[in-house]
Design a protein around this motif. Structure first.
Motif, PDB file in Angstrom:
ATOM      1  N   PHE A 186     -26.178  24.677  -3.077  1.00 28.54           N
ATOM      2  CA  PHE A 186     -26.898  25.685  -2.294  1.00 28.54           C
ATOM      3  C   PHE A 186     -26.074  26.040  -1.063  1.00 28.54           C
ATOM      4  O   PHE A 186     -25.618  25.160  -0.335  1.00 28.54           O
ATOM      5  N   ILE A 187     -25.859  27.349  -0.836  1.00 27.63           N
ATOM      6  CA  ILE A 187     -25.053  27.822   0.288  1.00 27.63           C
ATOM      7  C   ILE A 187     -25.888  28.749   1.158  1.00 27.63           C
ATOM      8  O   ILE A 187     -26.508  29.698   0.664  1.00 27.63           O
ATOM      9  N   THR A 242     -22.933  25.229 -10.706  1.00 26.21           N
ATOM     10  CA  THR A 242     -23.858  26.340 -10.492  1.00 26.21           C
ATOM     11  C   THR A 242     -24.088  26.514  -8.993  1.00 26.21           C
ATOM     12  O   THR A 242     -24.239  25.536  -8.269  1.00 26.21           O
ATOM     13  N   VAL A 243     -24.123  27.764  -8.540  1.00 24.91           N
ATOM     14  CA  VAL A 243     -24.230  28.040  -7.112  1.00 24.91           C
ATOM     15  C   VAL A 243     -25.382  29.002  -6.835  1.00 24.91           C
ATOM     16  O   VAL A 243     -25.506  30.048  -7.478  1.00 24.91           O
ATOM     17  N   ASP A 244     -26.225  28.628  -5.877  1.00 29.51           N
ATOM     18  CA  ASP A 244     -27.232  29.529  -5.309  1.00 29.51           C
ATOM     19  C   ASP A 244     -26.807  29.842  -3.890  1.00 29.51           C
ATOM     20  O   ASP A 244     -26.604  28.943  -3.076  1.00 29.51           O
ATOM     21  N   CYS A 245     -26.677  31.123  -3.607  1.00 30.23           N
ATOM     22  CA  CYS A 245     -26.144  31.554  -2.320  1.00 30.23           C
ATOM     23  C   CYS A 245     -27.108  32.552  -1.688  1.00 30.23           C
ATOM     24  O   CYS A 245     -27.405  33.595  -2.274  1.00 30.23           O
ATOM     25  N   VAL A 246     -27.610  32.230  -0.497  1.00 30.36           N
ATOM     26  CA  VAL A 246     -28.507  33.139   0.216  1.00 30.36           C
ATOM     27  C   VAL A 246     -27.689  33.934   1.224  1.00 30.36           C
ATOM     28  O   VAL A 246     -26.949  33.382   2.033  1.00 30.36           O
ATOM     29  N   ILE A 247     -27.842  35.260   1.150  1.00 31.47           N
ATOM     30  CA  ILE A 247     -27.114  36.163   2.038  1.00 31.47           C
ATOM     31  C   ILE A 247     -28.113  36.806   2.986  1.00 31.47           C
ATOM     32  O   ILE A 247     -29.042  37.485   2.556  1.00 31.47           O
ATOM     33  N   GLY A 248     -27.919  36.602   4.271  1.00 29.34           N
ATOM     34  CA  GLY A 248     -28.820  37.144   5.275  1.00 29.34           C
ATOM     35  C   GLY A 248     -28.847  38.656   5.280  1.00 29.34           C
ATOM     36  O   GLY A 248     -27.885  39.325   4.865  1.00 29.34           O
ATOM     37  N   ALA A 249     -29.931  39.199   5.783  1.00 29.29           N
ATOM     38  CA  ALA A 249     -30.127  40.649   5.780  1.00 29.29           C
ATOM     39  C   ALA A 249     -29.052  41.381   6.575  1.00 29.29           C
ATOM     40  O   ALA A 249     -28.714  42.537   6.260  1.00 29.29           O
ATOM     41  N   ALA A 264     -25.624  32.794  -8.273  1.00 27.76           N
ATOM     42  CA  ALA A 264     -26.786  33.652  -8.036  1.00 27.76           C
ATOM     43  C   ALA A 264     -26.835  33.992  -6.556  1.00 27.76           C
ATOM     44  O   ALA A 264     -26.886  33.087  -5.715  1.00 27.76           O
ATOM     45  N   LEU A 265     -26.793  35.289  -6.235  1.00 26.48           N
ATOM     46  CA  LEU A 265     -26.891  35.736  -4.849  1.00 26.48           C
ATOM     47  C   LEU A 265     -28.342  36.092  -4.555  1.00 26.48           C
ATOM     48  O   LEU A 265     -28.945  36.879  -5.276  1.00 26.48           O
ATOM     49  N   HIS A 266     -28.888  35.515  -3.498  1.00 27.93           N
ATOM     50  CA  HIS A 266     -30.287  35.714  -3.149  1.00 27.93           C
ATOM     51  C   HIS A 266     -30.408  36.416  -1.800  1.00 27.93           C
ATOM     52  O   HIS A 266     -29.655  36.104  -0.868  1.00 27.93           O
ATOM     53  N   ALA A 267     -31.362  37.323  -1.706  1.00 29.45           N
ATOM     54  CA  ALA A 267     -31.670  37.943  -0.421  1.00 29.45           C
ATOM     55  C   ALA A 267     -32.454  36.948   0.431  1.00 29.45           C
ATOM     56  O   ALA A 267     -32.835  35.869  -0.028  1.00 29.45           O
ATOM     57  N   THR A 268     -32.683  37.319   1.679  1.00 32.37           N
ATOM     58  CA  THR A 268     -33.463  36.468   2.583  1.00 32.37           C
ATOM     59  C   THR A 268     -34.811  36.124   1.967  1.00 32.37           C
ATOM     60  O   THR A 268     -35.485  36.988   1.400  1.00 32.37           O
ATOM     61  N   HIS A 309     -39.039  31.332   2.644  1.00 33.98           N
ATOM     62  CA  HIS A 309     -38.591  29.973   2.941  1.00 33.98           C
ATOM     63  C   HIS A 309     -37.547  29.605   1.901  1.00 33.98           C
ATOM     64  O   HIS A 309     -37.407  30.279   0.873  1.00 33.98           O
ATOM     65  N   LEU A 310     -36.809  28.536   2.157  1.00 36.44           N
ATOM     66  CA  LEU A 310     -35.708  28.151   1.273  1.00 36.44           C
ATOM     67  C   LEU A 310     -36.020  26.908   0.444  1.00 36.44           C
ATOM     68  O   LEU A 310     -35.145  26.380  -0.235  1.00 36.44           O
ATOM     69  N   ALA A 311     -37.252  26.452   0.501  1.00 36.07           N
ATOM     70  CA  ALA A 311     -37.607  25.185  -0.139  1.00 36.07           C
ATOM     71  C   ALA A 311     -37.347  25.195  -1.646  1.00 36.07           C
ATOM     72  O   ALA A 311     -36.846  24.200  -2.197  1.00 36.07           O
ATOM     73  N   ASN A 312     -37.682  26.273  -2.322  1.00 35.19           N
ATOM     74  CA  ASN A 312     -37.516  26.310  -3.779  1.00 35.19           C
ATOM     75  C   ASN A 312     -36.050  26.170  -4.179  1.00 35.19           C
ATOM     76  O   ASN A 312     -35.706  25.395  -5.085  1.00 35.19           O
ATOM     77  N   LEU A 313     -35.181  26.913  -3.505  1.00 40.38           N
ATOM     78  CA  LEU A 313     -33.753  26.864  -3.830  1.00 40.38           C
ATOM     79  C   LEU A 313     -33.145  25.522  -3.438  1.00 40.38           C
ATOM     80  O   LEU A 313     -32.358  24.938  -4.185  1.00 40.38           O
ATOM     81  N   MET A 314     -33.512  25.016  -2.284  1.00 42.32           N
ATOM     82  CA  MET A 314     -32.976  23.734  -1.830  1.00 42.32           C
ATOM     83  C   MET A 314     -33.406  22.590  -2.740  1.00 42.32           C
ATOM     84  O   MET A 314     -32.628  21.666  -3.007  1.00 42.32           O
TER      85      MET A 314
END
Length: 230
Positions: A77-78, A105-112, A131-135, A138-143
């Motif tokens: 998770f990034i 496997t990578v989950d990456c959250v990109i801020g607005a 997987a690139l995720h928008a804001t 909360h981040l609990a599911n991905l973490m």
């Protein structure tokens, strides 16, 4: 005093006076439990340290599931905050693109407000398995799905704690450095340094060490989760 007459303060700097009845500072300062001495009245109730961290309820709900993860790294998770001006996210994705790490496997959250969205999308497409995720609310599911986090040393530190998520941490602001150094010194995180000094080669070196030492990952998880009970 009645409850409505109480004065409550939330602070994280410990560098200014407060005339209050209760003060909360969720930051980690090792054994420095006297850091507000002289800054608050003698009868002020002080709630100090990560065990008083202010968290979204989802982190409590996901804690048990997250703690069942194994000690091998399969998913990362990034998240480097809302803007990430130095594009630490991009450097991290490039580090994870070397042949012996590209299977992860990578989950990456990109801020607005991240100015590097197009470049990140290109790197993610070339690497694959990202997987690139928008804001998120909360981040609990991905973490909770991740085995390792790579990110900034802000308030998400305590969210990662609550889920026992071992972390490679970069300080992206001056007031994060001291907390990160203390957490690293006491064995809770792997501190990669401040944003100006982090390079792709350094991240690769740290990642390879963790891949080769699953017991170290397990120790970090147990230590980290003890700081915040969710």
């Amino acid at each position: 005093k009645g409850y409505a007459d109480q004065i409550f303060v939330i602070d994280d700097l410990a560098n200014r006076p407060h005339d209050c009845d209760l003060l909360l500072d969720q930051n980690y300062a090792g054994d420095r439990m006297d850091r507000y001495k002289g800054w608050v009245p003698n009868d002020c109730i002080q709630l100090l340290g990560p065990r008083f961290a202010i968290l979204h309820p989802a982190f409590r709900d996901k804690r048990l599931m997250a703690m069942e993860r194994g000690n091998t790294i399969k998913r990362i998770f990034i998240f480097f905050g809302g803007t990430d001006p130095d594009n630490l996210t991009g450097q991290t994705l490039e580090a994870l693109s070397v042949p012996d790490l590209v299977h992860l496997t990578v989950d990456c959250v990109i801020g607005a407000n991240n100015p590097h969205k197009a470049a990140l999308a290109s790197v993610a497409e070339q690497r694959g398995n990202v997987a690139l995720h928008a804001t998120q609310p909360h981040l609990a599911n991905l973490m909770a799905q991740a085995d390792l986090a790579i990110g900034a040393g802000g308030t998400t530190t305590w969210e990662r704690c609550a889920l026992g998520l071992p972390s490679i941490v970069v300080s992206i602001a001056e007031n994060q450095s001291g907390v990160c150094e203390s957490l690293n010194r006491d064995g809770f995180i792997i501190y990669a340094g401040s944003q100006r000094g982090v390079r792709k080669t350094k991240l690769i070196r740290i990642l390879r060490r963790l891949m080769d030492q699953p017991d170290l990952l397990l120790r970090k998880r147990c230590l980290f989760s003890a700081l915040v009970d969710g």
